[in-house]
Design a protein around this motif. Sequence first.
Motif, PDB file in Angstrom:
ATOM      1  N   ALA A  90      17.217  24.513 -13.547  1.00 36.81           N
ATOM      2  CA  ALA A  90      16.915  25.734 -14.295  1.00 36.81           C
ATOM      3  C   ALA A  90      17.740  25.755 -15.571  1.00 36.81           C
ATOM      4  O   ALA A  90      18.898  25.347 -15.574  1.00 36.81           O
ATOM      5  N   SER A  91      17.146  26.231 -16.651  1.00 38.44           N
ATOM      6  CA  SER A  91      17.868  26.373 -17.903  1.00 38.44           C
ATOM      7  C   SER A  91      18.683  27.658 -17.892  1.00 38.44           C
ATOM      8  O   SER A  91      18.506  28.527 -17.027  1.00 38.44           O
ATOM      9  N   ALA A  93      18.482  30.067 -20.012  1.00 35.52           N
ATOM     10  CA  ALA A  93      17.573  31.189 -20.262  1.00 35.52           C
ATOM     11  C   ALA A  93      16.855  31.601 -18.978  1.00 35.52           C
ATOM     12  O   ALA A  93      16.675  32.795 -18.712  1.00 35.52           O
ATOM     13  N   GLU A  94      16.439  30.629 -18.188  1.00 37.77           N
ATOM     14  CA  GLU A  94      15.744  30.944 -16.936  1.00 37.77           C
ATOM     15  C   GLU A  94      16.688  31.643 -15.958  1.00 37.77           C
ATOM     16  O   GLU A  94      16.277  32.549 -15.224  1.00 37.77           O
ATOM     17  N   ARG A  95      17.950  31.222 -15.945  1.00 34.79           N
ATOM     18  CA  ARG A  95      18.895  31.888 -15.054  1.00 34.79           C
ATOM     19  C   ARG A  95      19.052  33.361 -15.446  1.00 34.79           C
ATOM     20  O   ARG A  95      19.115  34.231 -14.589  1.00 34.79           O
ATOM     21  N   GLN A  97      16.794  35.179 -17.206  1.00 34.30           N
ATOM     22  CA  GLN A  97      15.527  35.891 -17.040  1.00 34.30           C
ATOM     23  C   GLN A  97      15.284  36.293 -15.596  1.00 34.30           C
ATOM     24  O   GLN A  97      14.715  37.341 -15.314  1.00 34.30           O
ATOM     25  N   LYS A  98      15.711  35.451 -14.661  1.00 32.76           N
ATOM     26  CA  LYS A  98      15.489  35.743 -13.243  1.00 32.76           C
ATOM     27  C   LYS A  98      16.497  36.754 -12.703  1.00 32.76           C
ATOM     28  O   LYS A  98      16.402  37.145 -11.533  1.00 32.76           O
ATOM     29  N   GLU A 176       6.175  24.610 -20.230  1.00 31.92           N
ATOM     30  CA  GLU A 176       7.532  24.347 -19.750  1.00 31.92           C
ATOM     31  C   GLU A 176       7.660  24.606 -18.254  1.00 31.92           C
ATOM     32  O   GLU A 176       8.241  23.803 -17.524  1.00 31.92           O
ATOM     33  N   ASP A 177       7.109  25.745 -17.786  1.00 36.18           N
ATOM     34  CA  ASP A 177       7.262  26.080 -16.375  1.00 36.18           C
ATOM     35  C   ASP A 177       6.481  25.124 -15.482  1.00 36.18           C
ATOM     36  O   ASP A 177       6.923  24.795 -14.380  1.00 36.18           O
ATOM     37  N   LEU A 180       8.524  21.902 -15.314  1.00 37.55           N
ATOM     38  CA  LEU A 180       9.706  22.141 -14.498  1.00 37.55           C
ATOM     39  C   LEU A 180       9.345  22.198 -13.023  1.00 37.55           C
ATOM     40  O   LEU A 180      10.042  21.631 -12.170  1.00 37.55           O
TER      41      LEU A 180
END
Length: 401
Positions: A90-91, A93-95, A97-98, A176-177, A180
């Motif tokens: 996980a990037s 940003a993803e960390r 966002q979640k 991207e998702d 990933l």
Amino acid sequence: MDRLDQLAFAGLFKAACLKCFGYPLQAPLTEAESKVLQDRVFDETGLTVGWKSIKNYSFFIIQDASGRQENPSLATLDTLARFVLGAPYASEAERRQKGDHFSWWFRYKQQWFRENAAAPAAGDPETSAPRAPNNTRRLRMMLLGIVFLTISLVLIFYRRAGGSGSFSADFHSVAEDSLLAGGWFVKGKDTSYWARRGEQRGTLSLFTMPGDNWPDPAHPQIVRNLLLHKVPCDCFTLEVHMKGFIPRENWQQAGILLLEDTAFMQKSIRISVAYNDYTGGLPKSRQIIIQAITSLGNRFAKPEEIAHIPLFNVDSLDQNPILAGNLENSALRIEKHGARFRFLYSNGLFETTSFREIASRDFAMKPRYLGLIALKGFVDSSAVIPARFSFCRLDCEDCGN
């Protein structure tokens, strides 16, 4: 950090070093070792811990300097816990966002406290707890050993049976998702060209940007928009398909890169469709070739070219444009069984054109990553052209037969 958190952090850092290097932390890490751990953490988590911080943590833990305290952030603790516990990639940003409130660090700390409640540090009143009787502790250790041995045997059998980790990708979605979720991650991202990866429907478009993994003292090793996937097994067949890739200038090329690490410090193998007109002073011949090279790592200045197979003369293509149809469907295959690598190539008007072997070689390497590449070396005059990848598949196989 209170004393309990410091003890949990020390255990976490030692576990990260053990996972990275394969042996316990016994001395402060060097700069090189700190950078290797930084790369491993990024490769497996998508998150970064600075190598200078890693080096400082190792000094703090080994020397336990009472005059200098380290206070790693929750984000750093969570990143190291993700690495140790095998969290999904996980990037940053993803960390965010979640809304993940660093749960992996708290999960690791809880686990560490459970495992160490019966064995506090000597003389540490904050962690004092009744010690289990020796016989009970011995029995517990024996049971844990049996459990770990059973799990290891099951994993070994499962992997040798070829059931672990085979995957394929048709690149119908290159969001991207989606990448990933399929286990892919990108290194050396160039935002402008990476944004064009989906410009041809049904393919992944990479571009022959300046860069190379070829060891060269004059240039840093870098491959832009290197799309990577973990290799989950030791014996496998890897196959990659490309659409209409016709390189016409040095050293435009596209293909497969196998790596032991993503920093280009260890061994690697590359097989690619490439252009070459360098003939060492002999009459110039403009050729499209299949090239395969092996490298022993960045400590060795010279790779070894194990295949250099001419496919087409560019002058002939220019005079007979219909021949270019033979490059409409190109495919590369690598078969690995033990230390034996077999390299194959296919091209033609139809996707069903058969493979033919171009080289076979023993090479003591255990690839941990496969990469899809497009590059042109460090040549300023060559154009940046697209390479369209339409398919990738890795099938794990039984190493025992």
